[in-house]
Every structure is written in C-alpha cells, then in structure tokens.
Enzyme design. Structure first.
Site, PDB file in Angstrom:
ATOM      1  N   ARG A  68       0.838  -1.204   0.000  1.00 31.51           N
ATOM      2  CA  ARG A  68       0.000   0.000   0.000  1.00 31.51           C
ATOM      3  C   ARG A  68       0.872   1.252   0.000  1.00 31.51           C
ATOM      4  O   ARG A  68       0.617   2.203  -0.743  1.00 31.51           O
ATOM      5  CB  ARG A  68      -0.933  -0.011   1.213  1.00 31.51           C
ATOM      6  CG  ARG A  68      -1.891   1.151   1.262  1.00 31.51           C
ATOM      7  CD  ARG A  68      -2.929   1.016   2.368  1.00 31.51           C
ATOM      8  NE  ARG A  68      -3.868  -0.037   2.002  1.00 31.51           N
ATOM      9  CZ  ARG A  68      -3.954  -1.224   2.612  1.00 31.51           C
ATOM     10  NH1 ARG A  68      -3.174  -1.511   3.628  1.00 31.51           N
ATOM     11  NH2 ARG A  68      -4.828  -2.122   2.219  1.00 31.51           N
ATOM     12  N   GLU A  82       6.621  15.824 -11.780  1.00 27.58           N
ATOM     13  CA  GLU A  82       5.939  16.827 -12.605  1.00 27.58           C
ATOM     14  C   GLU A  82       6.227  18.238 -12.109  1.00 27.58           C
ATOM     15  O   GLU A  82       6.404  19.156 -12.904  1.00 27.58           O
ATOM     16  CB  GLU A  82       4.430  16.578 -12.649  1.00 27.58           C
ATOM     17  CG  GLU A  82       3.683  17.559 -13.536  1.00 27.58           C
ATOM     18  CD  GLU A  82       4.197  17.615 -14.966  1.00 27.58           C
ATOM     19  OE1 GLU A  82       4.242  18.725 -15.536  1.00 27.58           O
ATOM     20  OE2 GLU A  82       4.562  16.562 -15.533  1.00 27.58           O
ATOM     21  N   GLU A  89      10.988  23.782 -16.936  1.00 27.44           N
ATOM     22  CA  GLU A  89      10.410  24.490 -18.083  1.00 27.44           C
ATOM     23  C   GLU A  89      10.267  25.981 -17.798  1.00 27.44           C
ATOM     24  O   GLU A  89      10.589  26.813 -18.652  1.00 27.44           O
ATOM     25  CB  GLU A  89       9.050  23.891 -18.449  1.00 27.44           C
ATOM     26  CG  GLU A  89       9.151  22.517 -19.067  1.00 27.44           C
ATOM     27  CD  GLU A  89       7.787  21.924 -19.415  1.00 27.44           C
ATOM     28  OE1 GLU A  89       6.753  22.569 -19.138  1.00 27.44           O
ATOM     29  OE2 GLU A  89       7.784  20.817 -19.969  1.00 27.44           O
ATOM     30  N   SER A 111      10.933  16.123 -19.397  1.00 24.61           N
ATOM     31  CA  SER A 111       9.815  15.332 -19.922  1.00 24.61           C
ATOM     32  C   SER A 111      10.123  13.840 -19.845  1.00 24.61           C
ATOM     33  O   SER A 111       9.253  13.036 -19.502  1.00 24.61           O
ATOM     34  CB  SER A 111       9.531  15.753 -21.369  1.00 24.61           C
ATOM     35  OG  SER A 111       8.471  15.019 -21.903  1.00 24.61           O
TER      36      SER A 111
END
Length: 130
Positions: A68, A82, A89, A111
């Site tokens: 879990r 991200e 960026e 990316s």
C-alpha cells in the site's frame, strides 16, 4: 580588504528569518508553488486527479502495508517529478523563449523524467495488482 560584494552574504539576506518563522515562510512558498502548478500546468492537474483516484483505491485494496505504501508513494512521486519538470520548463522559459539546443535538451530531459515516473507508476501498480 576586498570591495567585491559577498554573494553568500547577499543570498543569506534574501533567505530572511530562521527557526519557526523560516519554516512558516517555506510552507507558504510551497503552497504558492502547488497553487501555481495547479493553476498553470494541465499535466499537474491531471496527476492531482489521478492521485485523488488512486490513493483511495490503494487504501481499499487487500494488500500488505508495504505494498500500500509503495502504491501511494509511486503516484506521489509522479507529482513530485511533474513539479520538477514544470520548474525546469519555467526556468528555461524565464531565461529565453528563443529556441536553443540546450534549452530543448533541458526540457526534453524533464519530460523524459516524467515519462519514466509514469512508467514506474504503471509497472508498480501492475505488478502489485496482477
């Protein structure tokens, strides 16, 4: 005695307070970063919604506590990657919007890191669930 400015002293002055005040400031900056990412980055919003779906699913699955934790940790890792990709960026775009091979490389590597993180999410969830 040197007349050169001390860049470390200038950086320390920009950091501001210490102790609890610094922690509170840092938390505020972190929340501002999360809000900015959510408002300005579609990929981050999509991953937030994916996390809001997958984390409860991980809590409901009949798996061990370690499994879990891994299921939840890997989707949170996708959010972290991200955020870093978006920061790369933004930094590259801040420097210049002109096309440059090094700028393209930096963005492509960010990316690629996100692609690998998402592949890891799929791999981990697939291995544990199948």
């Amino acid at each position: 005695m040197s007349s050169e400015p001390n860049p470390l002293g200038a950086a320390a002055a920009l950091k501001g307070r210490g102790g609890l005040a610094r922690i509170c400031n840092a938390a505020g900056y972190s929340l501002a970063g999360l809000k900015a990412a959510y408002a300005g980055e579609a990929a981050f919003r999509q991953l937030v919604w994916l996390n809001l779906l997958l984390i409860p699913v991980a809590l409901l699955l009949d798996v061990s506590r370690v499994e879990r934790a891994v299921l939840i940790g890997v989707v949170v890792l996708g959010l972290i990657v991200e955020l870093l990709n978006s920061a790369i960026e933004a930094t590259v775009d801040r420097i210049s919007l002109d096309l440059h091979p090094l700028s393209g490389r930096a963005k492509d590597m960010g990316s690629a890191a996100q692609l690998l993180a998402l592949c890891l999410v799929g791999l981990i969830w697939g291995v544990i669930l199948l």
